[in-house]
Design a protein around this motif. Structure first.
Motif, PDB file in Angstrom:
ATOM      1  N   VAL A  92       0.860  -1.179   0.000  1.00 17.89           N
ATOM      2  CA  VAL A  92       0.000   0.000   0.000  1.00 17.89           C
ATOM      3  C   VAL A  92       0.898   1.231   0.000  1.00 17.89           C
ATOM      4  CG1 VAL A  92      -1.940  -1.111   1.156  1.00 17.89           C
ATOM      5  CG2 VAL A  92      -0.141  -0.028   2.526  1.00 17.89           C
ATOM      6  N   ALA A  93       0.409   2.316  -0.625  1.00 17.24           N
ATOM      7  CA  ALA A  93       1.221   3.525  -0.729  1.00 17.24           C
ATOM      8  C   ALA A  93       0.346   4.761  -0.704  1.00 17.24           C
ATOM      9  CB  ALA A  93       2.061   3.497  -2.011  1.00 17.24           C
ATOM     10  N   PHE A  94       0.925   5.847  -0.220  1.00 18.74           N
ATOM     11  CA  PHE A  94       0.258   7.146  -0.211  1.00 18.74           C
ATOM     12  C   PHE A  94       1.205   8.164  -0.832  1.00 18.74           C
ATOM     13  CE2 PHE A  94      -0.566  11.319   1.595  1.00 18.74           C
ATOM     14  CZ  PHE A  94      -1.936  11.458   1.365  1.00 18.74           C
ATOM     15  N   ARG A  95       0.669   8.979  -1.751  1.00 14.69           N
ATOM     16  CA  ARG A  95       1.493   9.973  -2.437  1.00 14.69           C
ATOM     17  C   ARG A  95       0.856  11.359  -2.315  1.00 14.69           C
ATOM     18  NH1 ARG A  95       2.628   9.630  -8.870  1.00 14.69           N
ATOM     19  NH2 ARG A  95       0.823  11.025  -9.020  1.00 14.69           N
ATOM     20  N   PHE A  96       1.649  12.318  -1.874  1.00 16.31           N
ATOM     21  CA  PHE A  96       1.211  13.714  -1.834  1.00 16.31           C
ATOM     22  C   PHE A  96       1.992  14.473  -2.897  1.00 16.31           C
ATOM     23  CE2 PHE A  96       2.002  18.082  -0.480  1.00 16.31           C
ATOM     24  CZ  PHE A  96       0.697  18.554  -0.391  1.00 16.31           C
ATOM     25  N   SER A  97       1.275  15.181  -3.772  1.00 16.32           N
ATOM     26  CA  SER A  97       1.942  15.867  -4.877  1.00 16.32           C
ATOM     27  C   SER A  97       1.453  17.295  -5.031  1.00 16.32           C
ATOM     28  CB  SER A  97       1.708  15.116  -6.199  1.00 16.32           C
ATOM     29  OG  SER A  97       0.321  15.110  -6.534  1.00 16.32           O
ATOM     30  N   GLU A  98       2.287  18.100  -5.666  1.00  9.54           N
ATOM     31  CA  GLU A  98       1.935  19.454  -6.081  1.00  9.54           C
ATOM     32  C   GLU A  98       2.009  19.467  -7.602  1.00  9.54           C
ATOM     33  OE1 GLU A  98       1.044  22.178  -4.502  1.00  9.54           O
ATOM     34  OE2 GLU A  98       1.328  21.636  -2.392  1.00  9.54           O
ATOM     35  N   GLN A  99       0.861  19.726  -8.248  1.00  5.44           N
ATOM     36  CA  GLN A  99       0.808  19.699  -9.705  1.00  5.44           C
ATOM     37  C   GLN A  99       0.713  21.110 -10.270  1.00  5.44           C
ATOM     38  OE1 GLN A  99      -1.846  16.958 -11.577  1.00  5.44           O
ATOM     39  NE2 GLN A  99      -1.537  15.359 -10.059  1.00  5.44           N
ATOM     40  N   ASN A 100       1.463  21.326 -11.339  1.00  8.62           N
ATOM     41  CA  ASN A 100       1.501  22.639 -11.973  1.00  8.62           C
ATOM     42  C   ASN A 100       0.285  22.795 -12.884  1.00  8.62           C
ATOM     43  OD1 ASN A 100       2.119  25.033 -13.205  1.00  8.62           O
ATOM     44  ND2 ASN A 100       4.128  24.402 -13.962  1.00  8.62           N
ATOM     45  N   LYS A 101      -0.624  23.695 -12.502  1.00  7.84           N
ATOM     46  CA  LYS A 101      -1.835  23.957 -13.284  1.00  7.84           C
ATOM     47  C   LYS A 101      -1.705  25.248 -14.103  1.00  7.84           C
ATOM     48  CE  LYS A 101      -4.125  20.359 -12.049  1.00  7.84           C
ATOM     49  NZ  LYS A 101      -4.504  19.322 -13.048  1.00  7.84           N
ATOM     50  N   ARG A 102      -0.477  25.558 -14.482  1.00 13.52           N
ATOM     51  CA  ARG A 102      -0.175  26.714 -15.308  1.00 13.52           C
ATOM     52  C   ARG A 102      -0.668  28.024 -14.665  1.00 13.52           C
ATOM     53  NH1 ARG A 102       1.522  22.431 -16.121  1.00 13.52           N
ATOM     54  NH2 ARG A 102       1.424  21.230 -18.067  1.00 13.52           N
ATOM     55  N   GLU A 103      -1.652  28.663 -15.271  1.00 16.74           N
ATOM     56  CA  GLU A 103      -2.087  29.975 -14.778  1.00 16.74           C
ATOM     57  C   GLU A 103      -2.699  29.910 -13.389  1.00 16.74           C
ATOM     58  OE1 GLU A 103      -5.429  28.062 -16.990  1.00 16.74           O
ATOM     59  OE2 GLU A 103      -3.312  28.481 -17.417  1.00 16.74           O
ATOM     60  N   ARG A 104      -3.161  28.709 -12.961  1.00 19.69           N
ATOM     61  CA  ARG A 104      -3.748  28.576 -11.623  1.00 19.69           C
ATOM     62  C   ARG A 104      -2.711  28.243 -10.560  1.00 19.69           C
ATOM     63  NH1 ARG A 104      -8.357  24.346 -11.922  1.00 19.69           N
ATOM     64  NH2 ARG A 104      -6.963  23.359 -13.433  1.00 19.69           N
ATOM     65  N   GLY A 105      -1.479  28.077 -10.978  1.00 20.58           N
ATOM     66  CA  GLY A 105      -0.411  27.770 -10.037  1.00 20.58           C
ATOM     67  C   GLY A 105      -0.388  26.304  -9.636  1.00 20.58           C
ATOM     68  N   TYR A 106       0.322  25.986  -8.560  1.00 21.73           N
ATOM     69  CA  TYR A 106       0.425  24.614  -8.083  1.00 21.73           C
ATOM     70  C   TYR A 106      -0.763  24.254  -7.189  1.00 21.73           C
ATOM     71  CZ  TYR A 106       5.208  24.341  -9.831  1.00 21.73           C
ATOM     72  OH  TYR A 106       6.304  24.324 -10.643  1.00 21.73           O
TER      73      TYR A 106
END
Length: 242
Positions: A92-106
């Motif tokens: 089992v795994a858990f992942r926390f990420s910050e995704q680049n949404k361009r004009e909306r930022g991360y």
């Protein structure tokens, strides 16, 4: 020896089948205007093995897209694995990420996944077949565009690796199928991924891995092909005695 030949032949036939499928899809996609991208992934991972059956992993990874000119996402992943049998592992795994949404930022996202893997060895070759269920969602409020996004998914991966005590190099090859579930729709295969990797064993100093992914989107009006080059470092700590 007969069993080994059958296993190799089965794996080779699977590779040829999926490779032929992608070539056919790519040929058809050219007519409909396929888009492409080149990405770069870099990661570092620490593994802790306890009492032969338990494995804990902590990974930090950064991914670049748009021909490797901007950050697409970066994340932290924590996973726990348990070897149920000699040939079966549960994780089992858990992942926390910050995704680049361009004009909306991360924007922050989380993903959980559950894996069941079957494995066996034949001389210097090891084979691994992994089935994964994953759920991904955005932390906090979700806008209307993301309400129908692909959140649930199944993935199946077949991987073969060669390892010999005589050389420090470990080549491997994998094929993975991605099944995604969209709101109010049936499941469908939407992506295939081929992976070729070469790891160099540094013994007590860890392991360096260089890999190349080739991803092909399926069943899309504007299919996309993505080539990915990655570099990783893995450090393993083993405490096998009770």
């Amino acid at each position: 020896m007969t069993i080994l030949r059958k296993v190799r032949m089965l794996f080779l036939c699977s590779v040829l089948f999926f490779w032929g499928s992608i070539q056919n899809i790519k040929a058809q996609a050219v007519k409909s205007g396929t888009t492409s991208d080149f990405e770069s992934w870099v990661y570092a991972e620490v593994r802790l093995k306890l009492y032969e059956r338990w494995t804990f992993e902590l990974m930090e990874q950064v991914r670049l897209n748009k021909n490797s000119t901007q950050i697409d996402k970066y994340f932290t992943r924590l996973s726990v694995g348990y070897e149920l049998l000699k040939y079966m592992e549960f994780k089992v795994a858990f992942r926390f990420s910050e995704q680049n949404k361009r004009e909306r930022g991360y924007k922050p996202y989380y993903r959980t996944n559950v894996d069941i893997a079957f494995k066996h060895k034949a001389e210097h070759f090891s084979f691994n077949y992994r089935l994964r269920y994953q759920f991904k969602n955005r932390l906090g409020e979700t806008d209307k565009k993301e309400e129908n996004s692909l959140k649930h998914g199944l993935r199946f991966r077949a991987k073969a690796k060669y390892k010999s005590q005589k050389i420090p190099l470990e080549p491997s090859f994998a094929v993975e199928m991605f099944y995604q579930y969209e709101k109010r729709s049936l499941s469908m295969t939407y992506k295939l991924q081929f992976t070729v990797a070469l790891a160099y064993d540094l013994k007590k100093y860890g392991k360096i891995e260089l890999f190349h992914h080739l991803e092909q989107n399926l069943f899309s009006s504007s299919p996309k092909t993505v080539g990915i080059i990655g570099l990783g470092y893995i450090y393993t700590i083993s405490k096998l005695k009770k």
